[in-house]
Write a protein that holds these residues in place. Structure first.
Motif, mmCIF file in Angstrom:
data_model
loop_
_atom_site.group_PDB
_atom_site.id
_atom_site.type_symbol
_atom_site.label_atom_id
_atom_site.label_comp_id
_atom_site.label_asym_id
_atom_site.label_seq_id
_atom_site.Cartn_x
_atom_site.Cartn_y
_atom_site.Cartn_z
ATOM 1 N N LEU A 40 44.995 48.038 42.694
ATOM 2 C CA LEU A 40 45.454 48.741 41.499
ATOM 3 C C LEU A 40 45.219 50.239 41.612
ATOM 4 O O LEU A 40 46.139 51.038 41.421
ATOM 5 N N PHE A 41 43.983 50.627 41.944
ATOM 6 C CA PHE A 41 43.651 52.053 41.855
ATOM 7 C C PHE A 41 44.099 52.863 43.064
ATOM 8 O O PHE A 41 44.366 54.051 42.938
ATOM 9 N N GLN A 89 39.414 38.489 39.218
ATOM 10 C CA GLN A 89 39.443 39.962 39.246
ATOM 11 C C GLN A 89 40.461 40.505 38.251
ATOM 12 O O GLN A 89 40.200 41.462 37.532
ATOM 13 N N LEU A 90 41.631 39.842 38.221
ATOM 14 C CA LEU A 90 42.660 40.276 37.263
ATOM 15 C C LEU A 90 42.162 40.095 35.831
ATOM 16 O O LEU A 90 42.386 40.944 34.968
ATOM 17 N N LEU A 127 39.894 42.806 34.842
ATOM 18 C CA LEU A 127 40.661 44.018 34.526
ATOM 19 C C LEU A 127 41.285 43.915 33.141
ATOM 20 O O LEU A 127 41.535 44.911 32.478
ATOM 21 N N GLU A 186 41.589 43.253 43.981
ATOM 22 C CA GLU A 186 42.603 43.648 43.002
ATOM 23 C C GLU A 186 42.348 45.062 42.503
ATOM 24 O O GLU A 186 43.270 45.823 42.238
ATOM 25 N N TYR A 187 41.061 45.408 42.348
ATOM 26 C CA TYR A 187 40.720 46.757 41.850
ATOM 27 C C TYR A 187 41.235 47.816 42.818
ATOM 28 O O TYR A 187 41.803 48.829 42.429
#
Lengths: 321, 287
Positions: free
Chosen positions: B182-183, A33-34, A37, B178-179
């Protein structure tokens, strides 16, 4: 996505290389996932930062739009030879060096003095206001600053010339006079950057141990003594780092301002590498030649920066990195 | 006694010098504004110094009626809004993985990123890439080639590193991706840092002059800074240099355009102080 634990167990017993490979795969899978991104970032740096570095090969080729970067003919160092034997070369070198050098030498002390003087102000609101006003120019565009320079120096109704004629002297055409280009550039540079550079020094002053001042007061020192013996020495490490940094960046001229202020009459003193690259490359479309000049400029700037850092290490400092 | 007197003389001198500095920085901006509200005759006779003479809004009316300037203004707003948004998005998304200590290939990525601060290919190869990608005469030519400023990326990465890792761990245990982390957690928590780097991105776009100069040919797309430059310096390549350039464009109209272009900046400026100082400081520490 979960892998059966049996398989990982099997991999672990294999040879070290395989297991390292497996660990890498596992790491990638864990960070997938990282990594997803991170793709835009990689694309940006590859295309817009490393791509142009690859594109520099045209400095060694005769680039033509139709043949592209790959298809164009190799010419070796021809463009560099042409540039070094050109009489423009020394003019550009001298102009770039002198503008950078004068800005460094004359401009460097101003923010330090401003910070020290501001530090001596005891009235809080006064200090705060002056500091705020002093970095207003950092918010103005280079076009606006150049416009102000042109207005103020205008021979017809510029303030400076009105003042000169008020004193009974003859009006001056500052911007077409080669003798005035460098002073105008340097003074306006000081005006524009003094305030925000002072922020760094003010912070350094704020970091000086307050017990030093208290001890000095007990010993009967006045503010002048404290300024000279505590504030200024306390600032020195920051001053040295900033000086090295500025020396390293000396060749990075504010070419946008040069581009806005120069004209054919002042090219001899004003033209710097970047403006030359702009004219040759983008206005006259000599891509390869301009790329070679730009590459030379970058190399000189890099050498300056590395040299400044090395020097600071030699002199017992820590260097910048 | 002597020390006492010296001290007060110093204070008076100091105050005078500092007021001088403030005047030197403020007066040019004030003068431009005053001219923009004055009538042309007084300006040409050189009678305007401190206050507008023959106060009027004619120059502003003229500017708004002009075909180019209002459009340029809208263009600048559009480029700045889109550009700053893309900058912040790219920087925030890139800084997050880099801030994780065990991120895959972290050292390699960081080396690759920091190297670009030293290796500068110059104007021409970058221009050729933008050209090759077909971005000339599009807003993307102003936005993408500088989508991430390495300095601001490193600043934001350090900020993330200093955030508590417990939040992330806890969110992960709760099954957040993770998204999501983060957001909906990291970005909202890093507003002060984003405001600080956002201010620099904003100023960069609003005042940008060189990129639109080289990447935009379509006159309808010109931002304010290019229009200003044209009013200021038309024909700098021809022999008109001998003619007084400042006298060519109507003073008041030009200054009104400058004032209009400064308004957003001057509105932000008092509020931006904190973030500005923060940004300069962080930048210098990293540098």
């Amino acid at each position: 996505m979960q892998q059966p634990s049996v398989e990982t167990g099997k991999l672990r017993t294999k040879k070290p290389l395989d297991s390292r490979f497996a660990a890498t795969l596992k790491h990638i899978r864990r960070d997938r996932q990282l990594l997803l991104l991170f793709i835009p970032c990689v694309l940006f740096y590859v295309i817009f930062r490393y791509g142009p570095l690859y594109g520099l090969v045209i400095a060694f080729k005769d680039y033509s739009v139709f043949q592209g970067v790959m298809g164009s003919e190799w010419v070796g160092l021809e463009h560099f030879q042409k540039f070094f034997s050109n009489q423009d070369f020394w003019m550009l070198f001298r102009n770039t060096f002198l503008l950078g050098f004068f800005t460094l030498i004359f401009g460097f002390p101003f923010p330090i003095i401003l910070a020290v003087l501001l530090n001596e102000v005891r009235v809080k609101w006064f200090k705060k206001s002056i500091q705020t006003f002093s970095y207003l120019p950092a918010f103005l565009s280079v076009v606006i600053i150049s416009s102000m320079i042109i207005d103020f120096l205008s021979p017809t109704n510029g303030l400076i010339n009105q003042f000169i004629s008020f004193l009974g002297f003859e009006k001056k055409y500052f911007l077409v006079d080669p003798n005035w280009f460098r002073p105008i550039y340097v003074i306006s540079e000081i005006w524009a950057t003094m305030g925000y550079q002072a922020i760094i020094y003010l912070a350094a002053i704020a970091g000086i141990n307050p017990t030093l001042y208290e001890a000095a007061k007990v010993d009967g020192a006045n503010r002048w003594h404290m300024m000279r013996n505590i504030t200024v020495p306390g600032l020195m490490p920051t001053v040295i780092v900033m000086f090295i940094l500025n020396t390293g960046n000396m060749f990075r001229i504010g070419y946008e301002k040069v581009l806005l202020l120069y004209n054919p009459l002042t090219y001899d003193v004003a033209d710097v590498f970047s403006t030359y690259v702009y004219r040759k490359g983008l206005l006259e479309s000599s891509y390869s030649y301009a790329a070679a000049v730009g590459m030379f400029e970058s190399v000189v700037a890099l050498v300056m920066l590395l040299g400044a850092n090395q020097l600071s290490k030699r002199m017992g400092g820590s260097g910048l990195w | 006694m002597v020390g006492q007197r010296k001290l007060s003389i110093f204070s008076i001198l100091n105050t005078i010098i500092l007021i001088g500095v403030a005047i030197a920085t403020l007066y040019p901006v004030w003068y431009i504004t005053v001219i923009s509200f004055s009538d042309t005759v007084s300006v040409l006779q050189g009678k305007v110094f401190l206050w507008p003479k023959g106060f009027n809004f004619d120059a502003y009316v003229q500017v708004l009626k002009d075909s180019k300037i209002p459009r340029a203004y809208l263009n600048t707003i559009y480029y700045t809004a889109l550009g700053t948004f893309i900058n912040l998005l790219f920087t925030a998304v890139a800084a997050y993985p880099l801030a994780q200590r065990d991120f895959f290939g972290r050292k390699f990525w960081m080396l690759g990123i920091i190297l670009t601060m030293f290796l500068n290919a110059g104007i021409i190869p970058t221009y050729m890439i933008v050209q090759k990608l077909g971005l000339i005469d599009t807003v993307w030519a102003l936005v993408l080639p500088n989508a991430i400023w390495t300095f601001e990326l490193i600043i934001l990465k350090s900020f993330y590193e200093n955030m508590s890792s417990q939040i992330r761990e806890a969110a992960k245990i709760d099954g957040a991706s993770e998204y999501r982390i983060l957001f909906s957690i990291v970005i909202p928590l890093s507003k002060p840092a984003l405001a600080s780097i956002g201010l620099f991105y904003f100023m960069g776009h609003w005042n940008s002059f060189f990129l639109p100069l080289i990447y935009l040919n379509d006159k309808d797309m010109f931002p304010l800074q290019i229009i200003l430059r044209d009013m200021l310096i038309f024909n700098s390549e021809s022999d008109s240099a001998l003619v007084d350039r400042a006298a060519l464009a109507p003073q008041a109209m030009k200054n009104a355009t400058i004032v209009l272009s400064m308004i957003p900046v001057l509105l932000i400026y008092p509020f931006a102080q904190k973030y500005f100082a923060q940004g300069v400081m962080l930048g210098s520490e990293k540098g």
